[in-house]
Design an enzyme around this catalytic site. Sequence first.
Site, PDB file in Angstrom:
ATOM      1  CG  ASP A 115      65.719 -59.868  73.347  1.00  0.00           C
ATOM      2  OD1 ASP A 115      64.795 -60.710  73.318  1.00  0.00           O
ATOM      3  OD2 ASP A 115      65.544 -58.684  73.705  1.00  0.00           O
ATOM      4  N   GLY A 116      65.789 -62.971  70.853  1.00  0.00           N
ATOM      5  CA  GLY A 116      65.049 -63.186  69.609  1.00  0.00           C
ATOM      6  C   GLY A 116      63.603 -63.573  69.865  1.00  0.00           C
ATOM      7  CE  LYS A 117      61.197 -59.588  73.481  1.00  0.00           C
ATOM      8  NZ  LYS A 117      62.510 -58.993  73.195  1.00  0.00           N
ATOM      9  NE  ARG A 118      65.001 -66.535  66.708  1.00  0.00           N
ATOM     10  CZ  ARG A 118      65.210 -65.400  66.053  1.00  0.00           C
ATOM     11  NH1 ARG A 118      64.331 -64.402  66.118  1.00  0.00           N
ATOM     12  NH2 ARG A 118      66.286 -65.241  65.307  1.00  0.00           N
TER      13      ARG A 118
END
Lengths: 312, 312
Positions: A115-118
């Site tokens: 979960d890094g919302k890249r």
Amino acid sequence: MTGPSAVAATGRRFGDRVTDHVAARESQIVLGLDPDPSRLWPGSGDGVPADGPPAARAAAAVAAHCRAVIAAVAPAVVAVKPQLACFERLGAPGRAALGAAVEAAHEHGLLVVADGKRGDIDVSATAYAQSLVGTTPTPYGDVPGLGADALTAAPYMGVDTIDSLLAVTRPAGAGVFVLVRTSNPGAADVEDLELAGGGPLWEHVARIVDRLGEGDGAALHDVGAVVGATRPEHVARMRELMPRAVFLLPGVGAQGGRVEDLAPAWAPGPAGGLATASRSIVQAAERGGVGTPAAAARAEAERLRDAAWSLA
Amino acid sequence: MTGPSAVAATGRRFGDRVTDHVAARESQIVLGLDPDPSRLWPGSGDGVPADGPPAARAAAAVAAHCRAVIAAVAPAVVAVKPQLACFERLGAPGRAALGAAVEAAHEHGLLVVADGKRGDIDVSATAYAQSLVGTTPTPYGDVPGLGADALTAAPYMGVDTIDSLLAVTRPAGAGVFVLVRTSNPGAADVEDLELAGGGPLWEHVARIVDRLGEGDGAALHDVGAVVGATRPEHVARMRELMPRAVFLLPGVGAQGGRVEDLAPAWAPGPAGGLATASRSIVQAAERGGVGTPAAAARAEAERLRDAAWSLA
């Protein structure tokens, strides 16, 4: 450093992999890991060296904590979702702790959603996908990425940014969960804006997610959606717009969402919705749960599992 | 592991710090660093150990490359902008290489913009800001972050996500550059959507950026905007909407943008626009530049510097 998930090697698409995992584990619960070095489970520091740089020591404690949490909760969940920021803030040792958490999750047969919302373009998007689910070729040999089974992505910069991720994730059997309508109050500032063409921005993004996803026949797609669990009235509309997307549903527990409100997520089958809970599971003992941190966490994960499974 | 920039300790706001730096260096050019281990400058591998894991060896070469590029180009630029993805894909050693690049940039008196386009809520946003510009308290002592002077952020999840970053960056004298209208073709898919209230989404985000920024008197703000340099017709409108934001202008050079088209960026003064160029500088020799990679890179950076300075 971890290799790709053993499950990835089967050559199946991500939607099918989620379907298999949910069926086998009879769970749609995702354990969120957002470790705060000041709030780890008792005993996490036992194996930490007596001296050394704070980053290395804190990261060792975080890794031990994550391993303990995963071991306690694994039988009740289908996946873990490490919040990358919480590991990155511990520098290079933090990255090693993240790798250890991913390895522990895979050892327990769990999927991993990084979960890094890249969100970035071109070579940068490729690099993110290589970093999280792929491999980077170098003159010194291939460098394996984190070995995650899916990653979260931000849609603001447009379809080409997601396409660049998919070029790496799809051949690996990995998935991309695109932010559609999130669970925070600020979601109203941008995601909910009404478009001139009708409907809020998030509905437009939902259509992009539906179009980009691929799956076989009636199977679930390999592009999913992050759908905040705090606004259940949105879930039914989301399902209309994205009939075959896997929904990643954060906000259960600590953020106020209730599994019971999310039934439309599971319209396409038991794997249609993955409900994530972090602090409500990990800190269950502090929040009034019975027994040790491990026992209370397991009990809360089981409670969420039963609540979701009864709807699916 | 690097400490905060020496300049941050002065207690000045980010907009003032950029103004000071641009005046002192007579440059508004930002060197983008997006190292590909297969395309490093000759000699980058000279000090790499003969064996060891590929990640460690590739990261050592990347660090040497970044140090060489920074040393060659520093006199012509005001800042460096490492693309975090390109370091992250090398795992824990990649994070160490990123730290080395930041340290080298600070030794040459350059600002550092950590380009990760982060966007998340609450504790996760705090963790990103701690990771890039702040410090993380742990029972083992404070863990210093990367020590960057600014970071890039994605707006999709709303104002609270940016507020959480600012709570860490502002006291550190650091800046946040929010994606407004980017330089990729996919920008049309979401950023350019027409809103029911009138105007494209990016204009709405521009107003948010203007509202969130702080500065003293007529000074530049500490919340800036990422404004793609490939659509110069947007720059004038951006400047109307964000009269005191620092514009970070990627897309110069390799992506087709021309510094000469960006004059409105500099309406509030020489520090109003920071033009970033990555491959057009670093790969200048391969692209027909004269001399060694270092000489060609320096010459291209000087050319861009002169072009921008004549407009400001």
